[in-house]
Structure formats: structure tokens, C-alpha cells
Design a protein around this motif. Sequence first.
Motif, PDB file in Angstrom:
ATOM      1  N   PHE A  93      -9.474  79.232 -24.434  1.00  0.00           N
ATOM      2  CA  PHE A  93      -8.762  77.976 -24.266  1.00  0.00           C
ATOM      3  C   PHE A  93      -9.598  76.837 -24.846  1.00  0.00           C
ATOM      4  N   GLY A  94      -9.096  76.203 -25.902  1.00  0.00           N
ATOM      5  CA  GLY A  94      -9.769  75.031 -26.466  1.00  0.00           C
ATOM      6  C   GLY A  94      -9.213  73.779 -25.829  1.00  0.00           C
ATOM      7  N   SER A  95      -9.691  73.450 -24.627  1.00  0.00           N
ATOM      8  CA  SER A  95      -9.101  72.369 -23.834  1.00  0.00           C
ATOM      9  C   SER A  95      -9.143  71.012 -24.539  1.00  0.00           C
ATOM     10  N   LYS A  96     -10.156  70.784 -25.379  1.00  0.00           N
ATOM     11  CA  LYS A  96     -10.249  69.510 -26.099  1.00  0.00           C
ATOM     12  C   LYS A  96      -9.114  69.342 -27.103  1.00  0.00           C
ATOM     13  N   LEU A  97      -8.469  70.445 -27.455  1.00  0.00           N
ATOM     14  CA  LEU A  97      -7.412  70.389 -28.464  1.00  0.00           C
ATOM     15  C   LEU A  97      -6.137  69.743 -27.936  1.00  0.00           C
ATOM     16  N   LYS A 124      -5.879  66.886 -26.455  1.00  0.00           N
ATOM     17  CA  LYS A 124      -5.915  65.479 -26.877  1.00  0.00           C
ATOM     18  C   LYS A 124      -5.572  65.341 -28.356  1.00  0.00           C
ATOM     19  N   ARG A 125      -6.074  66.256 -29.183  1.00  0.00           N
ATOM     20  CA  ARG A 125      -5.750  66.190 -30.604  1.00  0.00           C
ATOM     21  C   ARG A 125      -4.252  66.327 -30.832  1.00  0.00           C
ATOM     22  N   CYS A 126      -3.638  67.229 -30.083  1.00  0.00           N
ATOM     23  CA  CYS A 126      -2.185  67.407 -30.210  1.00  0.00           C
ATOM     24  C   CYS A 126      -1.438  66.151 -29.793  1.00  0.00           C
ATOM     25  N   LEU A 127      -1.854  65.554 -28.679  1.00  0.00           N
ATOM     26  CA  LEU A 127      -1.186  64.350 -28.204  1.00  0.00           C
ATOM     27  C   LEU A 127      -1.382  63.191 -29.171  1.00  0.00           C
ATOM     28  N   ASP A 128      -2.592  63.035 -29.681  1.00  0.00           N
ATOM     29  CA  ASP A 128      -2.882  61.930 -30.597  1.00  0.00           C
ATOM     30  C   ASP A 128      -2.097  62.038 -31.893  1.00  0.00           C
ATOM     31  N   ASN A 129      -1.847  63.267 -32.330  1.00  0.00           N
ATOM     32  CA  ASN A 129      -1.177  63.487 -33.616  1.00  0.00           C
ATOM     33  C   ASN A 129       0.265  63.970 -33.479  1.00  0.00           C
ATOM     34  N   LYS A 130       0.762  64.001 -32.244  1.00  0.00           N
ATOM     35  CA  LYS A 130       2.137  64.431 -31.968  1.00  0.00           C
ATOM     36  C   LYS A 130       2.408  65.827 -32.524  1.00  0.00           C
ATOM     37  N   LEU A 131       1.542  66.776 -32.143  1.00  0.00           N
ATOM     38  CA  LEU A 131       1.653  68.156 -32.588  1.00  0.00           C
ATOM     39  C   LEU A 131       2.047  69.053 -31.423  1.00  0.00           C
ATOM     40  N   PHE A 132       2.740  70.155 -31.706  1.00  0.00           N
ATOM     41  CA  PHE A 132       3.073  71.083 -30.633  1.00  0.00           C
ATOM     42  C   PHE A 132       1.847  71.897 -30.249  1.00  0.00           C
ATOM     43  N   MET A 133       1.812  72.340 -28.994  1.00  0.00           N
ATOM     44  CA  MET A 133       0.710  73.144 -28.475  1.00  0.00           C
ATOM     45  C   MET A 133       1.201  74.576 -28.294  1.00  0.00           C
ATOM     46  N   ALA A 134       0.386  75.526 -28.722  1.00  0.00           N
ATOM     47  CA  ALA A 134       0.790  76.929 -28.651  1.00  0.00           C
ATOM     48  C   ALA A 134      -0.303  77.784 -28.029  1.00  0.00           C
ATOM     49  N   ALA A 135       0.123  78.873 -27.425  1.00  0.00           N
ATOM     50  CA  ALA A 135      -0.779  79.932 -26.971  1.00  0.00           C
ATOM     51  C   ALA A 135      -0.257  81.222 -27.573  1.00  0.00           C
ATOM     52  N   ALA A 136      -1.158  82.026 -28.118  1.00  0.00           N
ATOM     53  CA  ALA A 136      -0.737  83.263 -28.778  1.00  0.00           C
ATOM     54  C   ALA A 136      -1.787  84.342 -28.579  1.00  0.00           C
ATOM     55  N   THR A 137      -1.365  85.584 -28.688  1.00  0.00           N
ATOM     56  CA  THR A 137      -2.304  86.685 -28.489  1.00  0.00           C
ATOM     57  C   THR A 137      -3.198  86.907 -29.694  1.00  0.00           C
ATOM     58  N   ASP A 138      -2.681  86.566 -30.912  1.00  0.00           N
ATOM     59  CA  ASP A 138      -3.379  86.974 -32.139  1.00  0.00           C
ATOM     60  C   ASP A 138      -3.583  88.490 -32.072  1.00  0.00           C
ATOM     61  N   ALA A 139      -2.552  89.185 -31.616  1.00  0.00           N
ATOM     62  CA  ALA A 139      -2.658  90.605 -31.265  1.00  0.00           C
ATOM     63  C   ALA A 139      -3.097  91.460 -32.444  1.00  0.00           C
ATOM     64  N   LYS A 185     -19.076  76.775 -33.404  1.00  0.00           N
ATOM     65  CA  LYS A 185     -19.589  76.426 -32.091  1.00  0.00           C
ATOM     66  C   LYS A 185     -18.839  75.251 -31.475  1.00  0.00           C
ATOM     67  N   THR A 186     -17.822  74.793 -32.154  1.00  0.00           N
ATOM     68  CA  THR A 186     -17.062  73.641 -31.692  1.00  0.00           C
ATOM     69  C   THR A 186     -15.636  73.736 -32.213  1.00  0.00           C
ATOM     70  N   VAL A 187     -14.716  73.028 -31.541  1.00  0.00           N
ATOM     71  CA  VAL A 187     -13.347  72.928 -32.048  1.00  0.00           C
ATOM     72  C   VAL A 187     -13.154  71.620 -32.811  1.00  0.00           C
ATOM     73  N   ASP A 188     -14.206  70.806 -32.906  1.00  0.00           N
ATOM     74  CA  ASP A 188     -14.114  69.552 -33.658  1.00  0.00           C
ATOM     75  C   ASP A 188     -13.848  69.837 -35.133  1.00  0.00           C
ATOM     76  N   VAL A 204      -4.501  66.789 -20.406  1.00  0.00           N
ATOM     77  CA  VAL A 204      -5.571  66.277 -21.257  1.00  0.00           C
ATOM     78  C   VAL A 204      -6.787  65.906 -20.404  1.00  0.00           C
ATOM     79  N   ASP A 205      -7.971  66.012 -20.990  1.00  0.00           N
ATOM     80  CA  ASP A 205      -9.237  65.639 -20.336  1.00  0.00           C
ATOM     81  C   ASP A 205      -9.496  66.448 -19.068  1.00  0.00           C
ATOM     82  N   TYR A 206      -9.134  67.714 -19.071  1.00  0.00           N
ATOM     83  CA  TYR A 206      -9.433  68.648 -17.985  1.00  0.00           C
ATOM     84  C   TYR A 206      -8.759  68.269 -16.658  1.00  0.00           C
TER      85      TYR A 206
END
Length: 359
Positions: free
Chosen positions: A195-199, A201-216, A167-170, A345-347
Motif C-alpha cells: 500500500f503506497g499510502s502517500k499516493l 494525496k497525489r491522486c486527489l491533487d491531480n484528480k486521478l482514480f485510485m486502484a488496487a490490483a493483484t498484478d497476478a 525506496k520511495t513512491v515520490d 489521505v494523510d493516514y
Amino acid sequence: TEPQTLIASDYLRMSRKEITLPTVNGYTPYKADLHIHSTYTDGTLNIKGRVEEAWCDGLDVISMTDHLSIRVVRDKVGEVTPDSMKVKRGSKPLKAMQSTVKVAKDFGLLVIPGVELTGDGETQGHYNALFIKDISSVYDYDALQAVRNARQQGALIMHNHPGWKRKTVDMNAFHKKIYEAGLIDGIEIVNGGSFGSKLIKRCLDNKLFMAAATDAHPITATAFAQRDYFRTCTFVLAKELTEKSVRKALEKGMTLAYSSGNIAGRADLLQDLFKASVSYKYLSSNSKGKVTYALTNSTSIHYSLRFGKKTLEVPPFETVIINISGDKDGNPKDFSCYVMNMWEVDYKHPKIVFKALTK
């Protein structure tokens, strides 16, 4: 019975949807789907069908990431996993990857070796190991060790759909453990159309790449083409279409997530993409202070702009006219807008400032 009506048809001809994007500060945005499944596990299409589909959808880069279970076998935790078990568990995703590389050569697609490490959705989660070298040796009874095994091969680890079956992306306890161990390189902030919009910030805070995928799993046309959207994908800003260059771009966080007409990611990359996509020129001004500009979109992306309370749609490969108020003397002045289908970040939406132009 009427030979003149038997006209040769090309209905079996495949065609590719070309997605035109601009060069951004010397980097090319390559369209990548780094999370795909085939009939080797639980996908609808076989390898040939998946590759043809990706080419037709306009992609440049794919990773066939069929499932490798990392679920904990309760009565085996702490024991050494037999090599025979590792090989058996990794055989299907290995065959999928090898077959993809072979078929993709005929379509000019770059294939990133990958596998999805699949744990319990609520407690452990799923992780894509990208640039993997030896799938047969990754499996372990312990989920965390399986991810470590992939990392030891030099794989980049992407945390897939963190909110799936939750129920959360936390983060939960297992997520915190794997992040604190420094084993995560990127996050799938968009999965299909979720879309997990809160994620961001997590990417920015941890210097991670952001991806979008179909999970086809099913065919992609049902979810995207029939709704007149491009397929969910990651724009990877790389110098060239090579495994080395794409990996470097991921490591530097040079990615944007596209889904259903929306683009999400780092503020600077969103700004740079838009400015490379949309140009503008001065047309006229009058004594009443009205200044007229033309905005030209030279890309396949539809942009939705908000000027004050007014919204202006800028469709792909079209020019639109906009009237802006000048200064107190009626001369052109700087003006700005928000790009409503871009997400920071932050909508937030990126604010674009246009410098005043005159003849």
C-alpha cells in the motif's frame, strides 16, 4: 470392490465467492482487477485458468495486461520504430487480450482491453493502458512516446506500483515528465499487498482514480484465499456493468482500493460506502445514562470501529450491540467512531457520526 461406497463426487465443481456490497448513492461497486498476467508473458496460469480464477474470486471486471516492453534501446533513440517491430512486440499481449474476451463470455465477466507498458523499474516505471484499441501499434523505442501512442487511441493510463524497485513512491524525473504531459489518469495505490499510502494525496491533487490490483503472476489463492481475505481489487462505483459505464466511473474517480481487509480512497466515498453497509437502531436506555444500540453489517466487508479507546469488530452479515453514554439527563445523543480499516489521505481514518435515535 464395494459398489455402495462409490458415491458420485462433485469435487471438480467450481464455485464463486460472492462479495456482497451495498448500492452507494445509486452506484454499484463492481469488483475489478485491472492488472493481471498470463502465460503469454510471465504469469503462472494460462488464460482459461486466469478467467476461472477471477470468477471464483468474486470479480466482475478484469483486464489481462500482459507485458509490452517500452525499454529504451539506446542506439535507436530518435529513430522511427518500424511497423514490423511494433507488431512483433505487441503480439503476445494482443493474443492474451483476445483470448480473455473469448473465454470470459462463459463466465459473465466484463473484460477491459489492456496492456502493461513495461519500462525500467527504477527510471521509467510500468503503466497500464486500459481501453486500448490497437496493441500492435503502441510500441516505440522511446518510453514516453509509447505512452503517448496508447493515449492517442483513447486509452486511460494507470501508473502501476510507483514504488517498485525504488525506496520511495515520490516522482523521479521521468515520472514528472509524464505527469506534466497530462498522460496519467489513475494510480495503482495498492499492488498485491503493498500500500503506497502517500499516493492517495497525489491522486486527489491531480484528480486521478485510485486502484488496487493483484498484478497476478502466481495463483491468487496463495496470497489471499488461504489467508481468509478477498483478492486485492478495485471497487468501481458504476451505474452498470458495461465498458462505457466502468470507463466513466474511472474518469470521475469513483473508485476505492481494497486489500487484505482494508479499503482506501476518497473520504466521501469511504463515508458513503460505510453508511450504506452498516445500519443501526435504538434498543434501550436507562436512568444511569446508558443507551444501547444495535449495529448491523449487511455486507461481506469486516469493519473495525474505534469508539474512544474501545474497538468494536463488526463482522460480515452480523449484528453487534454497543452501549453509548447519553446526555446529562440520560437521553440518547449523537455519537461517533473511526473506521480503522478505512484509509483517507494523510493516514487518516474516516469519522462516522451517528445521529441520536429513540423509539
